[in-house]
Design an enzyme around this catalytic site. Structure first.
Site, short mmCIF file in Angstrom:
data_model
loop_
_atom_site.label_atom_id
_atom_site.label_comp_id
_atom_site.label_asym_id
_atom_site.label_seq_id
_atom_site.Cartn_x
_atom_site.Cartn_y
_atom_site.Cartn_z
N LYS A 92 0.83 -1.20 0.00
CA LYS A 92 0.00 0.00 0.00
C LYS A 92 0.86 1.25 0.00
O LYS A 92 0.58 2.22 -0.71
CB LYS A 92 -0.93 0.00 1.21
CG LYS A 92 -2.06 -1.01 1.13
CD LYS A 92 -2.79 -1.12 2.45
CE LYS A 92 -3.91 -2.13 2.35
NZ LYS A 92 -4.53 -2.42 3.65
N GLN A 115 -5.45 -2.38 9.35
CA GLN A 115 -5.14 -3.66 8.72
C GLN A 115 -5.73 -4.81 9.53
O GLN A 115 -5.52 -4.93 10.73
CB GLN A 115 -3.62 -3.83 8.62
CG GLN A 115 -3.19 -5.08 7.90
CD GLN A 115 -3.66 -5.09 6.45
OE1 GLN A 115 -3.54 -4.09 5.75
NE2 GLN A 115 -4.18 -6.20 6.02
N ASP A 159 -12.09 1.96 3.23
CA ASP A 159 -12.36 0.54 3.02
C ASP A 159 -13.84 0.28 2.75
O ASP A 159 -14.21 -0.81 2.30
CB ASP A 159 -11.91 -0.27 4.25
CG ASP A 159 -10.72 -1.15 3.95
OD1 ASP A 159 -10.43 -1.38 2.76
OD2 ASP A 159 -10.07 -1.64 4.90
#
Length: 342
Positions: A102, A146, A169
């Site tokens: 990322k 995460q 997300d």
């Protein structure tokens, strides 16, 4: 079965930018040999339809180039570039690999990366404070925690603590709820299902009026994928573990999105001739003939399904590369809203 270390490598592989064969128009390519077919091969080919490959890696690369171009155009006027914050708890190999990918992707498109690494033993209060700090930071446009988190931490409480306007997300209940309601627009759509729709559109697939089957009903992929297809005017059926006639349902579908997490569950016999197949799954199956001792397969029996489908995503190289591309796109969208509001 694969061991824990192999499982962690598998999870990391699922989230990295996979490779795939190169370019044909509309980002699909016909599976074919570069050599002229023999008479026997030609006879066999005449009896089998061979699907075109949807090149997820190339589509993701195009999207990232588009994002980088837009960032260059906006940064001088805005006085800053988009910012993405990633919170990592613990030292899982797969999670660390995904976080590195990322950060690398952010650098490639001109984003600023923010991050904090917490010990696996950290308290939930410490984690919530880290999220709160990023919520309050005006240079951060998107926050990603995460997953998975250690067992002593309430995952839902942490995800709910992320500010709605930074939930890149797309997991916040308000985003899922808005996606489910006609006339409403979520701030963000979950990255993997959003990527599935982009794969269809950028491969020239007309979704409106088609029948679609989504195999799997998770909150992260299956449910939002079904809602997105419905919003594109497809007629959608969700197939899950309690569906008694799963094969019959899938066989009627023009578009199949497989996201059930079971290796090669969707057989070739399930696929309607000419259907488009998007395989979200990534599973390790033992294979002593490979150096690693296993190989990666999707939720669809690829070689069987390719005989019936018109287009299909490979595993790896199909859906996987789109997840980070959609994360970057979501972050850019949040950045533009924040800039416009100031």
């Amino acid at each position: 079965m694969v061991n824990l270390r192999t499982s962690q490598r598998l999870n990391a592989a699922q989230r990295t930018l996979w490779s795939a064969p190169r370019h044909l128009p509309l980002h699909s390519k016909r599976m074919a040999s570069s050599q002229p077919p023999t008479a026997a091969a030609a006879a066999t080919a005449s009896q089998e339809q061979t699907a075109g490959i949807i090149d997820g890696k190339e589509i993701a690369e195009d999207i990232r180039k588009e994002i980088a171009t837009e960032v260059q155009q906006l940064k001088d006027k805005a006085g800053r570039v988009p910012g993405l914050a990633v919170v990592l708890v613990g030292s899982r190999e797969d999670s660390e690999t995904y976080v590195r990918s990322k950060k690398k992707a952010c650098a490639e498109v001109g984003f600023e990366s923010f991050g904090i690494d917490l010990l696996e033993s950290c308290s939930q209060e410490e984690l919530l404070q880290a999220v709160a700090n990023f919520n309050a930071d005006p240079k951060v446009d998107g926050i990603l925690v995460q997953l998975p988190l250690p067992k002593h931490i309430n995952e839902q409480a942490v995800l709910d603590a992320i500010s709605l306007d930074k939930d890149v997300d797309g997991f916040h209940p308000m985003n899922i709820g808005s996606l489910a309601m006609r006339g409403r627009e979520p701030l963000y759509v979950s990255c993997t299902p959003k990527g599935c729709i982009q794969l269809l559109k950028r491969s020239g697939v007309n979704i409106a009026g088609k029948t679609a089957a989504v195999v799997g009903r998770s909150n992260i992929v299956g449910l939002p994928a079904a809602l997105l297809l419905q919003n594109e005017d497809a007629t959608v059926t969700m197939v899950h573990s309690r569906t008694p006639n799963a094969e019959e349902v899938v066989r009627k579908a023009d578009i199949v999105i497989a996201a059930c997490g079971k290796a090669e569950m969707v057989k070739g016999s399930w696929i309607k001739p000419g259907a488009v197949v998007i395989d979200v799954g990534i599973n390790a199956v033992d294979d002593s003939s490979t150096k690693r001792g296993y190989r990666l397969v999707g939720d669809v029996a690829f070689s069987e399904a390719a005989k019936h489908a018109s287009l299909i995503t490979p595993v790896p190289g199909g859906v996987g590369p789109m997840t980070i591309a959609m994360l970057l796109q979501n972050t850019l969208e949040g950045y533009k809203r924040r800039v416009a509001s100031h």
